[in-house]
Design an enzyme around this catalytic site. Structure first.
Site, PDB file in Angstrom:
ATOM      1  N   SER A   1     -10.004  -0.411   6.739  1.00 19.61           N
ATOM      2  CA  SER A   1      -9.441  -0.067   5.605  1.00 19.61           C
ATOM      3  C   SER A   1      -8.680  -1.323   4.855  1.00 19.61           C
ATOM      4  O   SER A   1      -8.033  -1.400   3.641  1.00 19.61           O
ATOM      5  CB  SER A   1      -8.304   0.801   5.918  1.00 19.61           C
ATOM      6  OG  SER A   1      -8.865   1.903   6.242  1.00 19.61           O
TER       7      SER A   1
ATOM      8  N   SER B   1      -9.145   1.884   2.845  1.00 11.91           N
ATOM      9  CA  SER B   1      -8.264   2.693   2.057  1.00 11.91           C
ATOM     10  C   SER B   1      -7.435   1.796   1.444  1.00 11.91           C
ATOM     11  O   SER B   1      -6.489   2.279   0.528  1.00 11.91           O
ATOM     12  CB  SER B   1      -7.599   3.911   2.950  1.00 11.91           C
ATOM     13  OG  SER B   1      -7.016   3.162   4.074  1.00 11.91           O
TER      14      SER B   1
ATOM     15  N   LYS C   1       0.775  -1.192  -0.063  1.00  6.46           N
ATOM     16  CA  LYS C   1      -0.156   0.017   0.186  1.00  6.46           C
ATOM     17  C   LYS C   1       1.009   1.331  -0.072  1.00  6.46           C
ATOM     18  O   LYS C   1       2.036   1.315   0.449  1.00  6.46           O
ATOM     19  CB  LYS C   1      -0.695  -0.020   1.203  1.00  6.46           C
ATOM     20  CG  LYS C   1      -1.913   0.985   1.123  1.00  6.46           C
ATOM     21  CD  LYS C   1      -2.674   0.771   2.507  1.00  6.46           C
ATOM     22  CE  LYS C   1      -3.709   1.800   2.680  1.00  6.46           C
ATOM     23  NZ  LYS C   1      -4.767   1.723   3.806  1.00  6.46           N
TER      24      LYS C   1
END
Length: 562
Positions: free
Chosen positions: A223, A199, A124
């Site tokens: 997330s 996210s 990420k």
């Protein structure tokens, strides 16, 4: 490449060129200095499909046994990652140093190879990699490359894994969507009109489409779990401080009531377990002494002992969608048929926990830190509604809290909570309230002698650009960031036409704008994945994974009506 829907970033074109160049060099041998990355010219042309179809456990074994070369695996995933990116816009950076790392790995003796030798790993965006930005979707963080790899990245490399790309996130990483003004909008590869979630949405999209075999996300309010459930993969939110968070960027640091953590994402539970085996090494504690040295407990994960499972079809705050409720009922029945005990469980004081502890903890500073990071920046549509609320003058927030009290009670309380706690004394009281709630929750858990808890994940995925969804919908996930419990998601079924028909009669528990917006956002999802959530007590990741594995196996072997 530009996004076909909503916000369009200005970096994807550059990224595509970078990856195109990398692939043309590494996988066709144009650059003679990189020819060692390629199969020998005398060998048949590389067919990536058999490699991409291998589960992680098998891939690792074949790499260790040298049945597959590290070069062929890296090239296969680089090529596939680019294809996925061109379809859904999920990447933010290509980690060009992976070629140098590959050459170093090839020089190791067999006894020196780590558990993840030769495995390509996606990260990420906020994971620090030396020489690369960790933007969080914010222009303030652009052109500020990390001075060194973060701890988790260092441990991955020590275990032989090859970080090769970074993936997209929503601006500030405070959204269920995946869009920012720098890199643009990421789409769900299972339905391009839907979001992959946030996210860790770029990770979810890349893994779901096969462009990576193992990835790392972060989780503040779901997330990791939301993108995993939206994209039909597995993800694990670890207990805070079980894995190091040193070298992971964030738009908001310093929160205590709502714990942000690192965690793995993959296509199956065994891959998550293998990832934790590798990360929970002496290297983790040596590099970050604040992380306790707790090696992976194989005996817990591999146990066949029957479980006492708390069953929760609804949290009592957000009415589950028809597919969410059906998924939990199905899983509960399968677990009972397999000999496990399933005991009804209700979430204590859920409204207080979601509104005062979760929302109040998330915005304890009144959103000041978040707004500071957005100064001079374009505000992405996916967070514009939240930012508009945070920017309201305090007096207007008070007025709205009063005027909405009877028509929109949840929105009214949100107006109160986003004002912030006000004083250090109030902040300490909020922290103490979280600790007290955690102890009450654990006491109820132990009074029923539970091992684990089964409840809905948030499903199905939302339509893109439907940013009216508020934080209330995160009740199923955010609560466990307040409690700091390990929590994982496993896909068990898909949305049926009957689920879609029943959704037309969805009213929610409050009948307010949040309920109505949720109903609209999840419409049109027939065939898309639905997951369940598996919860354990703090520091019991191995038990959580063992439960997830049981659920995964039962769901895959189930041939009856779903």
């Amino acid at each position: 490449m530009t996004s076909p829907v909503c916000g369009q970033g200005w970096v994807p074109d550059l990224l595509t060129l970078m990856l195109d160049l990398a692939l043309s060099q590494e996988c066709t041998g144009v650059d003679q200095s990189l020819t060692s990355v390629l199969p020998s010219p005398q060998e048949p042309s590389l067919d990536p499909k058999p490699i991409l179809e291998l589960p992680l456990e098998t891939l690792v074994q074949k790499l260790q046994d040298e049945e597959l070369s590290v070069e062929s695996v890296l090239c296969s995933y680089l090529e596939e990652a680019l294809k996925v990116h061109q379809e859904v816009n999920c990447l933010t950076d290509f980690l060009g140093e992976c070629e140098e790392q590959l050459q170093a790995l090839k020089k190791l003796k067999k006894t020196e190879r780590g558990l993840l030798y030769g495995v390509p790993v996606s990260l990420k965006d906020p994971y620090d990699c030396k020489g690369h930005d960790s933007t969080c979707g914010l222009t303030q963080f652009l052109e500020k490359p990390a001075a060194k790899d973060g701890v988790i990245v260092q441990v991955f490399k020590a275990q032989g894994a090859i970080p090769f790309v970074k993936t997209n996130i929503p601006q500030t990483m405070y959204s269920f969507y995946c869009s920012n003004p720098i890199y643009g909008q990421t789409l769900n590869p299972l339905n391009l009109k839907k979001t992959p979630g946030g996210s860790s949405g770029g990770e979810g999209a890349l893994l779901a489409k096969g462009g990576s075999i193992l990835g790392m996300g972060t989780d503040t309010a779901g997330s990791i779990r939301i993108p995993a459930s939206f994209c039909g993969i597995c993800g694990l939110r670890t207990t805070g401080y079980r894995l190091s968070f040193s070298g992971v960027s964030s738009a908001v640091k310093g929160k205590k009531s709502v714990t942000t953590v690192a965690g793995p994402m993959a296509r199956d539970v065994e891959s998550l377990a293998l990832c934790l085996r590798a990360l929970l090494s002496e290297d983790m504690h040596r590099l970050d002494p604040t992380v306790p040295f707790m090696p992976f407990r194989e005996e817990v994960y591999s146990s066949n002992q029957r479980l006492r499972i708390g069953f929760c079809e609804t949290d009592g705050f957000t009415q589950p969608s028809p597919s969410m409720a059906r998924a939990v009922r199905l899983t509960s029945r399968l677990l009972q048929d397999a000999g496990h005990q399933v005991i009804p469980f209700s979430i204590p004081h859920i409204k207080y926990a979601v509104k005062h502890l979760f929302e109040g903890g998330l915005f304890a500073d009144g959103g000041a830190t978040l707004l500071e990071k957005l100064e001079g920046d374009i505000v992405d549509p996916c967070i514009k509604g939240m930012i508009n609320w945070l920017r309201l003058p305090d007096l207007l927030k008070c007025f709205l809290a009063w005027i909405l009290k009877y028509t929109e009670p949840r929105a009214s309380q949100t107006c109160e909570e986003i004002r912030g706690v006000g004083t250090p004394k109030k902040l300490w009281e909020q922290h103490a309230a979280v600790q007290e709630y955690q102890q009450k929750f654990i006491a109820k858990w132990r009074s029923l002698d539970l091992d684990v808890l089964l409840l809905p994940a948030m499903d199905p995925t939302f339509h893109i650009c439907y940013s009216e969804i508020g934080t209330d919908i995160a009740s199923y996930t955010g609560l466990y960031n307040v409690l700091n419990f390990p929590a994982g998601v496993v896909p068990v079924t898909t949305v049926t036409p009957q689920d879609e028909e029943e959704l037309a009669f969805y009213t929610g528990y409050y009948g307010d704008s949040t309920d109505k917006n949720f109903q609209r956002a999840v419409q049109g999802s027939v065939g898309l994945p639905v997951a369940v959530q598996c919860i354990a007590l703090p520091w019991e990741e191995e038990l959580c994974l063992r439960f997830m594995k049981e659920v995964e196996t039962l769901a895959k072997n189930h041939s009856g009506p779903k």
